[in-house]
Design a protein around this motif. Structure first.
Motif, PDB file in Angstrom:
ATOM      1  N   ALA A 100      26.619   9.323  13.352  1.00 21.67           N
ATOM      2  CA  ALA A 100      27.415  10.248  12.548  1.00 21.67           C
ATOM      3  C   ALA A 100      28.144   9.516  11.428  1.00 21.67           C
ATOM      4  O   ALA A 100      28.259  10.019  10.308  1.00 21.67           O
ATOM      5  CB  ALA A 100      28.412  10.995  13.438  1.00 21.67           C
ATOM      6  N   GLY A 101      28.637   8.322  11.727  1.00 26.45           N
ATOM      7  CA  GLY A 101      29.372   7.566  10.718  1.00 26.45           C
ATOM      8  C   GLY A 101      28.496   7.102   9.577  1.00 26.45           C
ATOM      9  O   GLY A 101      28.798   7.327   8.397  1.00 26.45           O
ATOM     10  N   HIS A 102      27.391   6.456   9.902  1.00 21.85           N
ATOM     11  CA  HIS A 102      26.524   5.924   8.849  1.00 21.85           C
ATOM     12  C   HIS A 102      25.775   7.038   8.130  1.00 21.85           C
ATOM     13  O   HIS A 102      25.723   7.063   6.891  1.00 21.85           O
ATOM     14  CB  HIS A 102      25.527   4.927   9.441  1.00 21.85           C
ATOM     15  N   ASN A 103      25.170   7.941   8.881  1.00 21.34           N
ATOM     16  CA  ASN A 103      24.268   8.908   8.271  1.00 21.34           C
ATOM     17  C   ASN A 103      25.006  10.082   7.635  1.00 21.34           C
ATOM     18  O   ASN A 103      24.684  10.488   6.511  1.00 21.34           O
ATOM     19  CB  ASN A 103      23.264   9.421   9.304  1.00 21.34           C
ATOM     20  N   ASP A 104      25.973  10.625   8.341  1.00 25.19           N
ATOM     21  CA  ASP A 104      26.596  11.863   7.877  1.00 25.19           C
ATOM     22  C   ASP A 104      27.853  11.606   7.041  1.00 25.19           C
ATOM     23  O   ASP A 104      27.966  12.090   5.917  1.00 25.19           O
ATOM     24  CB  ASP A 104      26.894  12.774   9.065  1.00 25.19           C
ATOM     25  N   TYR A 105      28.778  10.824   7.572  1.00 23.34           N
ATOM     26  CA  TYR A 105      29.948  10.497   6.771  1.00 23.34           C
ATOM     27  C   TYR A 105      29.538   9.714   5.530  1.00 23.34           C
ATOM     28  O   TYR A 105      30.032   9.963   4.412  1.00 23.34           O
ATOM     29  CB  TYR A 105      30.959   9.705   7.600  1.00 23.34           C
ATOM     30  N   GLY A 106      28.589   8.787   5.701  1.00 26.99           N
ATOM     31  CA  GLY A 106      28.111   8.027   4.545  1.00 26.99           C
ATOM     32  C   GLY A 106      27.519   8.920   3.477  1.00 26.99           C
ATOM     33  O   GLY A 106      27.764   8.733   2.279  1.00 26.99           O
ATOM     34  N   THR A 107      26.732   9.916   3.894  1.00 29.85           N
ATOM     35  CA  THR A 107      26.157  10.848   2.922  1.00 29.85           C
ATOM     36  C   THR A 107      27.244  11.668   2.243  1.00 29.85           C
ATOM     37  O   THR A 107      27.188  11.919   1.029  1.00 29.85           O
ATOM     38  CB  THR A 107      25.141  11.766   3.619  1.00 29.85           C
ATOM     39  N   ALA A 108      28.254  12.089   3.008  1.00 29.10           N
ATOM     40  CA  ALA A 108      29.353  12.863   2.421  1.00 29.10           C
ATOM     41  C   ALA A 108      30.097  12.057   1.364  1.00 29.10           C
ATOM     42  O   ALA A 108      30.430  12.567   0.281  1.00 29.10           O
ATOM     43  CB  ALA A 108      30.304  13.327   3.525  1.00 29.10           C
ATOM     44  N   VAL A 109      30.366  10.787   1.658  1.00 28.54           N
ATOM     45  CA  VAL A 109      31.057   9.928   0.691  1.00 28.54           C
ATOM     46  C   VAL A 109      30.196   9.754  -0.564  1.00 28.54           C
ATOM     47  O   VAL A 109      30.691   9.805  -1.703  1.00 28.54           O
ATOM     48  CB  VAL A 109      31.395   8.566   1.327  1.00 28.54           C
ATOM     49  N   LEU A 110      28.895   9.561  -0.368  1.00 31.61           N
ATOM     50  CA  LEU A 110      27.985   9.390  -1.505  1.00 31.61           C
ATOM     51  C   LEU A 110      27.951  10.644  -2.368  1.00 31.61           C
ATOM     52  O   LEU A 110      28.025  10.567  -3.609  1.00 31.61           O
ATOM     53  CB  LEU A 110      26.589   9.052  -0.986  1.00 31.61           C
ATOM     54  N   LEU A 111      27.841  11.809  -1.758  1.00 28.32           N
ATOM     55  CA  LEU A 111      27.776  13.053  -2.527  1.00 28.32           C
ATOM     56  C   LEU A 111      29.073  13.293  -3.301  1.00 28.32           C
ATOM     57  O   LEU A 111      29.043  13.756  -4.452  1.00 28.32           O
ATOM     58  CB  LEU A 111      27.484  14.223  -1.594  1.00 28.32           C
ATOM     59  N   ALA A 112      30.194  12.975  -2.677  1.00 28.42           N
ATOM     60  CA  ALA A 112      31.474  13.129  -3.379  1.00 28.42           C
ATOM     61  C   ALA A 112      31.541  12.204  -4.584  1.00 28.42           C
ATOM     62  O   ALA A 112      32.001  12.602  -5.673  1.00 28.42           O
ATOM     63  CB  ALA A 112      32.628  12.851  -2.419  1.00 28.42           C
ATOM     64  N   ALA A 113      31.071  10.974  -4.427  1.00 30.48           N
ATOM     65  CA  ALA A 113      31.083  10.029  -5.548  1.00 30.48           C
ATOM     66  C   ALA A 113      30.112  10.466  -6.642  1.00 30.48           C
ATOM     67  O   ALA A 113      30.394  10.303  -7.839  1.00 30.48           O
ATOM     68  CB  ALA A 113      30.734   8.629  -5.048  1.00 30.48           C
ATOM     69  N   MET A 114      28.971  11.024  -6.267  1.00 30.13           N
ATOM     70  CA  MET A 114      28.040  11.544  -7.259  1.00 30.13           C
ATOM     71  C   MET A 114      28.695  12.657  -8.079  1.00 30.13           C
ATOM     72  O   MET A 114      28.524  12.725  -9.299  1.00 30.13           O
ATOM     73  CB  MET A 114      26.770  12.056  -6.583  1.00 30.13           C
ATOM     74  N   HIS A 115      29.446  13.510  -7.404  1.00 33.43           N
ATOM     75  CA  HIS A 115      30.130  14.595  -8.109  1.00 33.43           C
ATOM     76  C   HIS A 115      31.147  14.031  -9.103  1.00 33.43           C
ATOM     77  O   HIS A 115      31.227  14.494 -10.251  1.00 33.43           O
ATOM     78  CB  HIS A 115      30.820  15.509  -7.100  1.00 33.43           C
ATOM     79  N   ARG A 116      31.900  13.021  -8.682  1.00 36.24           N
ATOM     80  CA  ARG A 116      32.886  12.420  -9.587  1.00 36.24           C
ATOM     81  C   ARG A 116      32.212  11.794 -10.803  1.00 36.24           C
ATOM     82  O   ARG A 116      32.754  11.828 -11.912  1.00 36.24           O
ATOM     83  CB  ARG A 116      33.720  11.368  -8.843  1.00 36.24           C
ATOM     84  N   ALA A 117      31.028  11.226 -10.588  1.00 34.15           N
ATOM     85  CA  ALA A 117      30.329  10.533 -11.677  1.00 34.15           C
ATOM     86  C   ALA A 117      29.437  11.464 -12.496  1.00 34.15           C
ATOM     87  O   ALA A 117      28.866  11.030 -13.503  1.00 34.15           O
ATOM     88  CB  ALA A 117      29.491   9.390 -11.103  1.00 34.15           C
ATOM     89  N   GLY A 118      29.290  12.702 -12.060  1.00 34.25           N
ATOM     90  CA  GLY A 118      28.437  13.636 -12.784  1.00 34.25           C
ATOM     91  C   GLY A 118      26.953  13.400 -12.597  1.00 34.25           C
ATOM     92  O   GLY A 118      26.140  13.809 -13.434  1.00 34.25           O
ATOM     93  N   VAL A 119      26.560  12.765 -11.495  1.00 37.54           N
ATOM     94  CA  VAL A 119      25.144  12.538 -11.202  1.00 37.54           C
ATOM     95  C   VAL A 119      24.613  13.767 -10.466  1.00 37.54           C
ATOM     96  O   VAL A 119      25.165  14.155  -9.427  1.00 37.54           O
ATOM     97  CB  VAL A 119      24.946  11.271 -10.350  1.00 37.54           C
ATOM     98  N   THR A 120      23.545  14.358 -10.968  1.00 40.45           N
ATOM     99  CA  THR A 120      23.100  15.660 -10.456  1.00 40.45           C
ATOM    100  C   THR A 120      21.705  15.651  -9.848  1.00 40.45           C
ATOM    101  O   THR A 120      21.187  16.705  -9.489  1.00 40.45           O
ATOM    102  CB  THR A 120      23.125  16.702 -11.583  1.00 40.45           C
TER     103      THR A 120
END
Length: 355
Positions: free
Chosen positions: A92-112
């Protein structure tokens, strides 16, 4: 195209990295070198990519890496059946929380644009048909059937054994292991991200991937690696059940090409799941025997029995990948497995296979 590639030193990620660079793309290569897969240092084949040692759960690091990136190819994950439920927090930590953190950072950077490494395990059992009732969802396999060597699932209405069919992407999803649940959660998180932003992406549901650079001597390795490790030590590969479980074994170089096709394809609306497979079903017993023959080793041992998370048949429908991505596999089973007998594998992981 400038691409952030997570898991860039991994089995699949390293092949994706090589192909992207060979095709003229710029790769920002990120990997945490998890001990479940790596021997502690980056493998030699990753050195050409100026690997960044870091974790997708580090939002500050992602905020430094994502500006100027055109797309994210998210391969980083903790994989395999694992040992037991004590692995659940790590998955859960690596796969799910990690994906959530990545998606949030993509949103901040405008990567779509996102390409997500998903898995056939999200289906649980594959698709089954009853001669009388058509496509049905099988009932769970009964302990008395398994003990008697009756492995095929039964119809929920008439109780007769079912036949397998190719599983399409719109099949019901019913993960059977912690790893499988974490991969489905990744898809749900990515789908929510697409609905909340103007982003879009592909969830590539890999079937049984094999080939050079697989990790070896680890409980998190795939069945092809486990069979080869046994044969290399002069032991027969041990096949559970009756060896007739149907799977789709797809070569890692084909999986890398599928990622390239997804990155170059028109960005879809939402998250679109796609089976990535060879389209050529074979049994687990065939894999063991073909590899044993190629390595000149002892014949496989059919051990019977079945583990709780195991499913009977999962055979992919390759049609959507061909239609939407223009992807069809190139490496045939006999050719790929024969080459796998001598392919270089990853050095033993920091977590050895239990005796």
């Amino acid at each position: 195209m400038r691409i952030l590639l997570t898991g860039a030193a991994g089995f699949i990620g390293s092949h994706v990295a090589d192909l992207l660079v060979d095709e003229g793309h710029e790769v920002v290569a990120l990997d945490a070198l998890l001990p479940q897969a790596h021997g502690g240092a980056a493998p030699d084949w990753s050195r050409r990519h100026d690997l960044i040692l870091g974790d997708v759960r580090d939002g500050d690091l992602l905020d430094r890496l994502l500006p100027g990136v055109d797309a994210v190819c998210h391969q980083a994950a903790m994989v395999g059946h694992g040992l037991d439920p004590s692995d659940a927090p790590s998955y859960a930590g690596h796969n799910d929380y990690g994906t959530a953190v990545l998606l949030a950072a993509m949103h901040r950077a405008g990567v779509t644009r996102l390409v997500l490494a998903s898995s056939m395990v999200v289906y649980g059992e594959g698709r089954y048909t009853c001669a009388e009732h058509g496509v049905v969802r099988p009932v769970p396999r009964r302990p008395d059937d398994l003990a008697a060597g009756r492995y095929d699932p039964r119809c929920p209405t008439c109780d007769i054994p079912l036949g397998w069919a190719r599983v399409p992407e719109d099949a019901p999803l019913q993960p059977r292991s912690t790893y499988a649940a974490s991969k489905l959660a990744q898809e749900h998180l990515a789908a929510a991200w697409t609905r909340q932003t103007d982003g879009g992406g592909w969830a590539l549901r890999y079937h049984n991937v094999y080939g050079p650079r697989m990790p070896r001597n680890t409980p998190y390795a795939g069945v092809a690696s486990l069979f080869r490790s046994a044969l290399a030590e002069g032991r027969p590969p041990v096949v559970l059940e009756d060896g007739r479980q149907q799977r789709d074994f797809v070569h890692v170089t084909d999986v890398a090409r599928a990622n390239l096709r997804a990155l170059l394809a028109e960005r879809p609306t939402g998250l679109v799941p796609v089976n990535i497979c060879s389209g050529e079903p074979h049994t687990v017993g065939e894999l063991a025997q073909t590899l044993a023959t190629a390595m000149g080793g002892p014949a496989p041992v059919i051990a019977g029995g079945a583990r709780g998370p195991d499913v009977r048949h999962v055979v992919a429908d390759p049609g959507r990948a061909a239609r939407l991505l223009g992807f069809t596999a190139r490496v045939g089973f006999a050719e790929g497995v024969a080459a796998f007998a001598t392919d270089p594998l990853r050095e033993p992981a920091a977590l050895p296979l239990p005796a």
